[in-house]
Design an enzyme around this catalytic site. Structure first.
Site, PDB file in Angstrom:
ATOM      1  N   PHE A 294       0.857  -1.190   0.000  1.00  0.00           N
ATOM      2  CA  PHE A 294       0.000   0.000   0.000  1.00  0.00           C
ATOM      3  C   PHE A 294       0.891   1.236   0.000  1.00  0.00           C
ATOM      4  O   PHE A 294       1.661   1.453   0.935  1.00  0.00           O
ATOM      5  CB  PHE A 294      -0.952   0.051   1.207  1.00  0.00           C
ATOM      6  CG  PHE A 294      -1.841   1.267   1.142  1.00  0.00           C
ATOM      7  CD1 PHE A 294      -3.018   1.248   0.408  1.00  0.00           C
ATOM      8  CD2 PHE A 294      -1.478   2.461   1.758  1.00  0.00           C
ATOM      9  CE1 PHE A 294      -3.821   2.382   0.297  1.00  0.00           C
ATOM     10  CE2 PHE A 294      -2.280   3.602   1.659  1.00  0.00           C
ATOM     11  CZ  PHE A 294      -3.452   3.553   0.924  1.00  0.00           C
TER      12      PHE A 294
ATOM     13  N   ASP B  94       9.324   3.101   2.109  1.00  0.00           N
ATOM     14  CA  ASP B  94       8.108   3.849   2.430  1.00  0.00           C
ATOM     15  C   ASP B  94       7.831   3.652   3.916  1.00  0.00           C
ATOM     16  O   ASP B  94       7.296   2.629   4.334  1.00  0.00           O
ATOM     17  CB  ASP B  94       6.936   3.350   1.575  1.00  0.00           C
ATOM     18  CG  ASP B  94       5.633   4.097   1.890  1.00  0.00           C
ATOM     19  OD1 ASP B  94       5.589   4.822   2.904  1.00  0.00           O
ATOM     20  OD2 ASP B  94       4.660   3.930   1.120  1.00  0.00           O
TER      21      ASP B  94
ATOM     22  N   LYS C 173       2.386  11.140   7.282  1.00  0.00           N
ATOM     23  CA  LYS C 173       1.592  10.873   8.479  1.00  0.00           C
ATOM     24  C   LYS C 173       2.142  11.561   9.747  1.00  0.00           C
ATOM     25  O   LYS C 173       1.939  12.748   9.912  1.00  0.00           O
ATOM     26  CB  LYS C 173       1.419   9.369   8.657  1.00  0.00           C
ATOM     27  CG  LYS C 173       0.571   8.790   7.518  1.00  0.00           C
ATOM     28  CD  LYS C 173      -0.032   7.440   7.781  1.00  0.00           C
ATOM     29  CE  LYS C 173      -1.070   7.127   6.720  1.00  0.00           C
ATOM     30  NZ  LYS C 173      -0.799   5.973   5.893  1.00  0.00           N
TER      31      LYS C 173
HETATM   32  C1  LIG Z   1      -0.936   6.050   4.404  1.00  0.00           C
HETATM   33  C2  LIG Z   1       0.141   5.525   3.562  1.00  0.00           C
HETATM   34  C3  LIG Z   1       0.443   6.113   2.313  1.00  0.00           C
HETATM   35  C4  LIG Z   1      -0.386   7.219   1.725  1.00  0.00           C
HETATM   36  O1  LIG Z   1      -0.424   8.384   2.479  1.00  0.00           O
HETATM   37  P1  LIG Z   1      -1.568   9.478   2.180  1.00  0.00           P
HETATM   38  O2  LIG Z   1      -1.196  10.626   3.054  1.00  0.00           O
HETATM   39  O3  LIG Z   1      -2.874   8.847   2.569  1.00  0.00           O
HETATM   40  O4  LIG Z   1      -1.512   9.788   0.733  1.00  0.00           O
HETATM   41  C5  LIG Z   1       1.520   5.605   1.602  1.00  0.00           C
HETATM   42  N1  LIG Z   1       2.249   4.582   2.076  1.00  0.00           N
HETATM   43  C6  LIG Z   1       1.985   3.991   3.257  1.00  0.00           C
HETATM   44  C7  LIG Z   1       2.857   2.875   3.727  1.00  0.00           C
HETATM   45  C8  LIG Z   1       0.908   4.422   4.024  1.00  0.00           C
HETATM   46  O5  LIG Z   1       0.615   3.804   5.169  1.00  0.00           O
END
Ligand SMILES: *Cc1c(COP(=O)(O)O)cnc(C)c1O
Length: 420
Positions: free
Chosen positions: A141, A227, A268
């Protein structure tokens, strides 16, 4: 104040139905707690998907936000501003990289990393233009943009949103041989990975998987992109999940002891939930491929975001949130393991730090996790299923041991009263 019922009606009537929220309306938050308009209090065990690691409405972050909002909020990057440089120095030293590229949302930061990686491949590695490939992992994701969903394998995220962006090779997660093989393909520019797959259901890979991944990338002259939008910033019991079990006690300030990614993607909790702030970090030999006019964002690097992010990162360090997540995460998993041992409903607990999940003895298509979350809500704890049979438990990292044990009791009670 409007009632919960009215608030839900308004959303249903006027908003796109792109989410399926738990039936609870939140109107106030403080620390680990949130309240609904009727005054019911809940423990927040989602933390806005780990954006609110520092707790709701943290006074230091709120102060930074309001002070800067009254001074200067947005200049665009057409001009310099007096805060961006201070933030860039702070955040690069904090995570041990030469340079940062500031963006707003997580998905934008992932897009930015992909663009940097491709450009690096053409200009530094000598890959033929249009031919760069990026290796991604199954069940990833990385957000919701057109390119990012192109390499998702969630049917809801993908279906009828094509044509898809080419240039991605998908391989199984936690399979180092699959990676070794994929790296033999021509024109590989990078590997994009979550150190722990959050949305997939808190899937923790083998201890040495990430380190081996980084080593293989280095050997093959391929960029390792981590990520850490969900796993980073103390959530998993160290500053970054790529720290693994290094001796930094959860707070490396230098890169020496952990698996340093070539490109680090944050979002985040970078703002503690006060404002959308994301960032891509890399060293000069990579970041220098981006030149004026080649990438940007109107809001990226605005003074408000910068001040909020500095405050949010200060809180992580000052309040030793990584250490707290590490200690209380261990306690939480022990308590859940005891419950699993007595339970027909709970199969398994897994996670690291305060990013954990309980696997329910039912199929991924079942509604059992949803129903359990509704029951938890009625007992004063908010969590969200990641699949029909998986519940993620991720409280703000400011939670205390007493609060955590109260939550364990809520989960226990819900469990013993629960009927499928
Ligand atoms: C939440 C998340 C995203 C996307 O972030 P948004 O601010 O919702 O665009 C990308 N990668 C990971 C691992 C995430 O948990």
């Amino acid at each position: 104040m409007i009632t919960s019922k009215k608030a839900i009606e308004l959303e249903n009537e006027h908003g796109a139905h792109n989410y399926h929220p738990l039936p609870v309306v939140l109107s106030k938050g403080e620390g680990v707690y949130v309240w609904d308009p009727e005054g019911n209090k809940y423990y927040d065990f989602l933390s806005a998907y780990s954006a609110v690691n520092q707790g709701h409405s943290h006074p230091k972050i709120t102060k930074a936000l309001t002070d800067q909002a009254q001074t200067l909020s947005l200049t665009s990057r057409a001009f310099y501003n007096n805060v961006l440089g201070e933030y860039e120095k702070y955040v690069t030293e904090y995570f041990g990289f030469d340079k940062v590229l500031p963006m707003n949302t997580g998905a934008e930061a992932v897009e930015t990393a992909i663009k940097i990686c491709r450009k690096w491949a053409y200009e530094k590695k000598g890959v033929h233009e249009q031919e760069a490939q990026i290796i991604v992992l199954e069940n990833n994701f990385h957000g919701r943009t057109t390119t990012v969903i192109s390499f998702s394998n969630d049917p809801d995220a993908r279906k009828n949103f094509g044509p898809y962006t080419p240039g991605f090779i998908k391989i199984p997660y936690n399979d180092i041989e699959a990676l070794r093989k994929a790296l033999k393909q021509p024109n590989v520019a990078g590997v994009l990975a979550e150190p722990i797959q959050g949305e997939a259901g808190v899937v923790v890979p083998d201890d040495d998987y990430i380190r081996q991944m980084a080593d293989l990338c280095k050997k093959n002259n391929v960029l390792f992109m981590a990520d850490e939008i969900q796993t980073g910033i103390a959530r998993t019991g160290s500053l970054l999940a790529v720290c693994g079990n290094c001796s930094c006690q959860g707070h490396c300030e230098r890169q020496a002891t952990y698996t340093k990614p070539d490109i680090l993607i944050l979002g985040k909790a970078l703002s503690g939930g006060a404002y959308p702030v994301s960032a891509v970090l890399a060293d000069n030999h990579i970041m220098e491929v981006i030149k004026p006019g080649q990438h940007g964002s109107t809001y990226g690097g605005n003074p408000l975001a910068c001040k909020v992010a500095i405050a949010a990162l200060d809180v992580v360090k000052d309040e030793k949130l990584a250490q707290n997540a590490r200690k209380l995460g261990q306690l939480f998993r022990n308590e859940m393991q005891n419950l699993v041992d007595e339970s027909d409903l709970f199969n398994k607990v897994r996670g690291r730090g305060l990013l954990n999940a309980v696997i329910i003895n039912d199929s991924p298509e079942s509604e059992t996790a949803w129903k359990f979350c509704v029951a938890l809500k009625n007992n004063g704890l908010l969590a969200k299923p990641t699949h029909g049979n998986i519940i993620r438990f991720a409280p703000p990292l400011v939670i205390t041991e007493d609060q955590l044990m109260e939550c364990v009791e809520i989960i226990r009670k819900t469990h013993s009263d629960f009927k499928k």
